[in-house]
Design an enzyme around this catalytic site. Structure first.
Site, short mmCIF file in Angstrom:
data_model
loop_
_atom_site.label_atom_id
_atom_site.label_comp_id
_atom_site.label_asym_id
_atom_site.label_seq_id
_atom_site.Cartn_x
_atom_site.Cartn_y
_atom_site.Cartn_z
N GLY A 174 19.13 -34.71 -6.50
CA GLY A 174 18.50 -33.15 -7.06
C GLY A 174 19.00 -32.12 -6.30
O GLY A 174 18.53 -31.84 -5.20
N SER A 175 20.28 -31.70 -6.80
CA SER A 175 20.75 -30.73 -6.09
C SER A 175 20.51 -29.38 -6.41
O SER A 175 21.61 -28.50 -6.73
CB SER A 175 22.16 -31.00 -5.73
OG SER A 175 22.36 -32.41 -5.35
N GLY A 229 17.91 -28.83 -2.37
CA GLY A 229 19.10 -29.88 -2.25
C GLY A 229 20.32 -29.40 -1.40
O GLY A 229 20.99 -30.13 -0.95
N ASN A 235 7.14 -30.42 -3.06
CA ASN A 235 5.80 -30.01 -2.93
C ASN A 235 4.74 -30.91 -3.99
O ASN A 235 5.74 -31.18 -4.94
CB ASN A 235 5.77 -28.42 -3.41
CG ASN A 235 6.04 -27.52 -2.34
OD1 ASN A 235 5.87 -27.83 -1.18
ND2 ASN A 235 6.80 -26.19 -2.61
N LYS A 239 -0.29 -28.09 2.43
CA LYS A 239 0.78 -27.16 2.06
C LYS A 239 0.52 -27.36 0.48
O LYS A 239 0.42 -26.27 -0.30
CB LYS A 239 2.08 -28.14 2.04
CG LYS A 239 3.35 -27.12 1.45
CD LYS A 239 4.37 -27.07 2.15
CE LYS A 239 5.48 -26.20 1.88
NZ LYS A 239 6.89 -26.62 1.16
N ASN A 244 0.30 -23.92 -1.99
CA ASN A 244 1.01 -23.71 -3.44
C ASN A 244 -0.45 -23.53 -4.42
O ASN A 244 -0.05 -22.83 -5.32
CB ASN A 244 1.60 -24.83 -3.77
CG ASN A 244 2.85 -24.83 -2.66
OD1 ASN A 244 3.28 -26.18 -2.30
ND2 ASN A 244 3.59 -23.82 -2.56
N ASN A 270 0.72 -19.70 -5.04
CA ASN A 270 1.92 -19.95 -6.18
C ASN A 270 0.94 -19.70 -7.40
O ASN A 270 1.52 -18.95 -8.20
CB ASN A 270 2.29 -21.39 -6.16
CG ASN A 270 3.55 -21.63 -5.00
OD1 ASN A 270 3.39 -20.74 -4.05
ND2 ASN A 270 4.46 -22.09 -5.41
N SER A 325 7.44 -19.60 -5.31
CA SER A 325 8.39 -20.16 -6.22
C SER A 325 7.76 -20.50 -7.65
O SER A 325 8.70 -20.35 -8.65
CB SER A 325 8.80 -21.49 -5.66
OG SER A 325 7.82 -22.29 -5.27
P1 NAD Z 1 15.30 -26.23 -7.79
O1 NAD Z 1 14.59 -25.93 -9.46
O2 NAD Z 1 16.27 -25.30 -7.51
O3 NAD Z 1 16.09 -27.62 -8.30
C1 NAD Z 1 15.57 -28.68 -8.93
C2 NAD Z 1 16.37 -29.27 -10.04
O4 NAD Z 1 16.60 -28.49 -11.07
C3 NAD Z 1 17.85 -29.49 -9.49
O5 NAD Z 1 18.28 -30.69 -10.01
C4 NAD Z 1 18.53 -28.38 -10.09
O6 NAD Z 1 20.00 -28.70 -10.35
C5 NAD Z 1 17.85 -28.41 -11.20
N1 NAD Z 1 18.03 -27.08 -11.90
C6 NAD Z 1 17.59 -25.74 -11.36
N2 NAD Z 1 17.98 -24.73 -12.31
C7 NAD Z 1 18.64 -25.38 -13.18
C8 NAD Z 1 19.18 -24.83 -14.63
N3 NAD Z 1 18.84 -23.38 -14.63
N4 NAD Z 1 19.48 -25.53 -15.47
C9 NAD Z 1 19.50 -26.94 -15.22
N5 NAD Z 1 19.07 -27.48 -14.09
C10 NAD Z 1 18.58 -26.55 -13.18
O7 NAD Z 1 14.11 -26.95 -7.20
P2 NAD Z 1 14.07 -26.34 -5.61
O8 NAD Z 1 13.66 -25.29 -5.45
O9 NAD Z 1 15.05 -26.98 -4.78
O10 NAD Z 1 12.80 -27.08 -5.19
C11 NAD Z 1 12.79 -28.69 -5.04
C12 NAD Z 1 11.43 -29.43 -4.38
O11 NAD Z 1 11.22 -28.77 -3.21
C13 NAD Z 1 10.24 -28.80 -5.25
O12 NAD Z 1 9.22 -29.78 -5.31
C14 NAD Z 1 9.95 -27.70 -4.53
O13 NAD Z 1 8.44 -27.25 -4.84
C15 NAD Z 1 10.01 -27.85 -3.22
N6 NAD Z 1 10.09 -26.82 -2.32
C16 NAD Z 1 11.00 -25.91 -2.51
C17 NAD Z 1 11.12 -24.75 -1.70
C18 NAD Z 1 12.09 -23.68 -2.11
O14 NAD Z 1 12.05 -22.72 -1.39
N7 NAD Z 1 12.97 -23.65 -3.12
C19 NAD Z 1 10.43 -24.78 -0.63
C20 NAD Z 1 9.84 -25.85 -0.31
C21 NAD Z 1 9.52 -26.97 -1.00
#
Ligand code: NAD
Length: 307
Positions: free
Chosen positions: A7-8, A12, A103, A185, A189, A193, A256
């Site tokens: 999950g990048s 990621g 989260n 945490k 949220n 959130n 977020s």
């Molecule tokens: P993200 O939405 O950026 O990514 C999650 C997945 O969704 C990835 O596989 C990504 O490639 C995919 N994705 C994102 N946008 C897309 C699109 N337009 N089309 C297709 N696929 C798409 O998620 P994140 O922000 O990295 O969060 C991951 C976890 O970490 C969650 O549980 C989040 O609550 C937690 N978290 C996030 C943050 C933050 O600041 N982003 C901070 C702390 C915890």
């Protein structure tokens, strides 16, 4: 260490970047074609605390990967966790550690259906990130990343992961009570959130409304009652003061979930207030705040046409 990031997205890519720069062999796993192809063609662009860099990094869909890994960090959204666990089964050895910093609540139970307890590392992070475009992200913070092995007899392997993160500037810390940190945490949220998303405001604007004390009291009390059934004591007043401290530091920030709705992406509400509402109902507790907040966020997703 041989590491996969399952999950990048925003976090990621940030973690993957830091760990590869720190000398590890990192592979990003994802399903989003445009993002994967951009990174394959142009590299991964990450701005860390304001400093931009582009690196070449291995990326592919889980089904294309033939390798196995020492450690896999999962960074899907909560609702993508189970699907990702299904997709990475073939990359696991009997010693692969799986780190979950998502989260939300209930993830350890889901992961334990796929991974032996000794290999599960649960944690929380206060680093933040965002996706600017496919292949381009930003990442901010200085840590800590608190983790703990789900099996109390398996500290050693987890301490190696903690050291690896510390060596990469991610400020890894071995936690003695990650369950508490996760619930606290979830309270952040479940209040900021969810409410900023519903009221379409930033954290400062939320904490300036006259109703904030009553809302925080109602939500945190419901979270605290369910946490207690899992052996976690969340003092309601202490938690509310903790929330106020965060609000003072990052008042201008839109959480977020607010950004998810703005980008027309599904929210993690079912793993926050929704999980508390469901667990409360199962145990015969009243949880009107959690139930209605969950319904309203889903209503908002419907209005925005989010599937
Ligand atoms: P993200 O939405 O950026 O990514 C999650 C997945 O969704 C990835 O596989 C990504 O490639 C995919 N994705 C994102 N946008 C897309 C699109 N337009 N089309 C297709 N696929 C798409 O998620 P994140 O922000 O990295 O969060 C991951 C976890 O970490 C969650 O549980 C989040 O609550 C937690 N978290 C996030 C943050 C933050 O600041 N982003 C901070 C702390 C915890």
């Amino acid at each position: 260490m041989k590491i996969a990031i399952a999950g990048s997205g925003a976090l990621g890519c940030g973690f993957g970047y830091m760990m590869q720069k720190g000398g590890n062999d990192v592979t990003l796993l994802d399903f989003w074609d445009e993002h994967i192809n951009t990174i394959k063609e142009n590299g991964l662009s990450v701005t860390v605390n304001g400093k931009e860099d582009t690196i070449n990094i291995s990326i592919g869909k889980p089904e294309e990967i033939k390798d196995t890994f020492d450690t896999i960090f999962i960074f899907t959204k909560s609702m993508g966790l189970r699907h990702m666990l299904e997709e990475i089964k073939h990359t696991l050895t009997e010693d692969t550690k799986v780190v979950c910093l998502l989260n939300g609540l209930g993830h350890a139970n889901t992961i334990s259906e796929y991974i032996p307890k000794k290999n599960i590392i649960m944690g929380t992070t206060v680093w933040t990130g965002g996706l600017d475009a496919p292949g381009k992200t930003h990442f901010m913070g200085e840590g800590p990343v608190e983790v703990q092995n789900s099996d109390e007899n398996e500290e050693e392997g987890t301490r190696q992961v903690v050291q690896m993160m510390a060596d990469c500037g991610l400020n890894g810390v071995y936690s003695s009570n990650v369950h508490f940190t996760t619930w606290r945490k979830a309270c952040v949220n479940g209040t900021m959130n969810a409410l900023c998303s519903l009221l379409d405001c930033n954290i400062k604007e939320l904490f300036d409304v006259a109703q904030i004390d009553e809302l925080n009291q109602g939500i945190v009390s419901e979270f605290s009652r369910v946490a207690e059934t899992e052996g976690v004591t969340l003092d309601v007043e202490e938690t509310i003061n903790y929330l106020k401290g965060i609000a003072e530091k990052v008042g201008g920030h839109y959480p977020s979930m607010h950004q998810d709705l703005k980008n027309k992406r599904p929210t993690e509400i079912d793993f926050l207030n929704g999980m508390v509402a469901k667990e409360s109902e199962r145990r015969g507790f009243e949880a009107p705040y959690s139930k209605q907040i969950t319904q309203l966020i889903h209503a908002k997703e419907d209005i925005l046409g989010i599937k």
